[in-house]
Design an enzyme around this catalytic site. Sequence first.
Site, PDB file in Angstrom:
ATOM      1  CB  CYS A  16      40.738   1.810   5.882  1.00 28.70           C
ATOM      2  SG  CYS A  16      40.730   0.845   8.228  1.00 28.70           S
ATOM      3  CG  ASP A 455      58.631  30.524 -24.236  1.00 26.60           C
ATOM      4  OD1 ASP A 455      59.032  30.170 -25.709  1.00 26.60           O
ATOM      5  OD2 ASP A 455      58.292  31.149 -23.485  1.00 26.60           O
ATOM      6  CG  ASP A 654      54.402  32.372 -21.271  1.00 25.01           C
ATOM      7  OD1 ASP A 654      53.888  31.619 -21.762  1.00 25.01           O
ATOM      8  OD2 ASP A 654      54.865  33.596 -21.918  1.00 25.01           O
TER       9      ASP A 654
END
Length: 772
Positions: A16, A455, A654
């Site tokens: 379907c 980082d 960040d």
Amino acid sequence: MAHGKFDVGGMTCAACRAHVEKAVAGVDGVSAVTVNLLSGSMAVDYDESSTSPDAICQAVDRAGYTAALVGGPSSAAGTSASGRAAALENPTAKLEATADAMRRRLVVSIVFLVPLFYIGMGHMLGWPLPAIFTDHTHSMTLALTELLLVLPIVYENRAYFMNGFKSLWHRAPTMDALIAIGATASLAWSVYAMFVMADQLAAGDVHAAMMTGMDNLYFESAGTILALVTVGKYLETRSKAKTGGALEKLIDLAPKTARVVDADGGEREVAAEAIAVGDVIRIRPGESLPVDGVVLEGASSIDESALTGESIPVEKGPGDAVSAATINRTGTFTFRATRVGADTSLAKIVQLVEDANATKPPIARLADKVAGVFVPAVIGIALVTFAVWLVMTGSVTEAITSGVAVLVISCPCALGLATPVAIMVGTGRGAEMGVLFKSAEALEALRGVDAVVLDKTGTITRGKPQVTDVLPAPGVTEKALLKLAATLEAGSEHPLAEAVMAHTGELGIVPRSASDFVAVPGRGVTAREGANAVAAGNARLMAELGVDVDAEALDGLARDGKTPLMFAKNGRLMGIVAVADQVKPTSVAAIAALRTLGVSPVMLTGDNDVTAAAIAREVGLASDEVIANVLPADKERHVRELQEAGHRVAMVGDGINDSPALARADVGLAIGAGADIAKEGADVVLMHSDLLDVARSVELSRAVIRNIKQDLFWALCYNACGIPLAAGVFFPLLGWQLSPMFGAAAMSLSSVCVVSNALRLRGFRPRVAPEE
């Protein structure tokens, strides 16, 4: 380009979903379409100048299904008002309603199936039956009783026939088509047998009529097939409803009502969705916040654990931001609403999880390809089976039995459910852990990363300088040094000065007044404190002022990655205050956990080599795993170089100045908490701002994909074994053949097993980075 979300009705299996996607993808102006079988929803990206939601719904209707736009179309500019109002709608409500309806169907089916099965199979199994059903002269009574008992089962499960034959009419057969054809064949042959029995009874051949009834009535088979499929569907829908449990818990965190403060100071209770930006809301102890805002009056401790994972309540006062779904623990306060509806922190979390569920990982393409041709192939196999058995045995009964068995044992449902159920449970469990996957592609890609770029500032470290050492000169007390430091730094907005003031503030040290402040660029500041000449700054300023400093102490601090601030009075060194961006408590454990998972960590930092080396030593990174003196614009280049070296790279940052690197990486993970969850460029958001969540998210990704592979393997294996068994391939050699009733039971069981296996992910617990 607009984005619309649609509810799709009538889907029962992977076939379907494939038909709906194909139909919508063929509409002019549609650039992308994703159908979620589990939630019965569809997300479509389309060009408003070329098509419309109505045209998309019509395409779905022509394919044999139904579609309705949810809320209204949204574009890059934002979400419609009705869409915002529905942002916190319970996603499991539809599944719960479906399960309730399926339970009613199941109860009716079982009530009539028990006597039908007993009467239909009793004479074969030696069960005691009333004489009216065993006397040869009453064979038609037996047949009519079975017919009357099967009719309520057929009526209650008419959806299989309606949907199945509709899909055949549209030349897009589905799982319901297999069930409908199999049950109809059994019913039609049984009704034909009744006419034969009537003819035999009219001719006076009572024995022949009885034998015809015993050998050719398949009413109980049709009833059993329908009932067993409904058992499987009911268990499947109940299990599906459980998959949204984690998301439902998040949604339930938001209160349904709130107290709005009027201009005259009065209060009125309103529904949470009726709150507008700018409304003032009063919150009492123990209450949850309905929207995001800023505190106006009062102070309190806010439990933000639901959003940030931080178990310690956070003190809030005038001017502080507060978020929806957090809990007020102590005082009463008022706040002004700044984000409502779909703009709140909670709504964004819910939307991220729902968006992830609406996407498909690359592994799902295998199931889609199989599902697209599976049902037509099964119908073809059933026809061939019928023809071969008819030719080999000459028995229409044997041929019908084998053909029907092939139809009912085939199960594309298991294939179609394997991916979406695991994705929904996995992303929901991730949300509970504070790990938000923006897409299923990110969830799959994360499992294959072998290098993670970190980082430094705000990721490995706290991102905010703090005082680490207070070294007073001989004959100077620590308090005297800090009082001088506070006096000189009180008027400065430099981050290092803020660290000094935060530290002295915690100790209750009040700065003295000073005058004649002179800022010396790149060196520090000088001033007068009464009759005394005072100064604060680096070694260059001290040298210019003729102040002797301890070079060995400065070198030691520099090696440890700390920044020394020197303070002098009347040409004499009063002491040194060292400031550093401290490593987060979990960073060491996080890097060790990544190594355990076979992922190599690499730290990028703009700091100099000495400071970078100090941080590396503290967290356990080798010298070749550190890249220092990196400008923000160069981070993307370093990620690309790792990829060119053959690594699959995850980038953790960040989400602001790291956006290019996050976008370049195979998977970008943004460190961010609370309201700041919609990080641009990131594929995964780590709500807790905890580096350990990187390892946890890798583990979760691997667990989810492993679960999907298990389900796909067993679904394919089940069909590969079940279809030949039902077709009678093993009958000439081993005498093995499957009846339609057992085939229906096996088909239902396969779907239930797939969903149940996925539900195991609800209990996922990271091994290398256990949750506290």
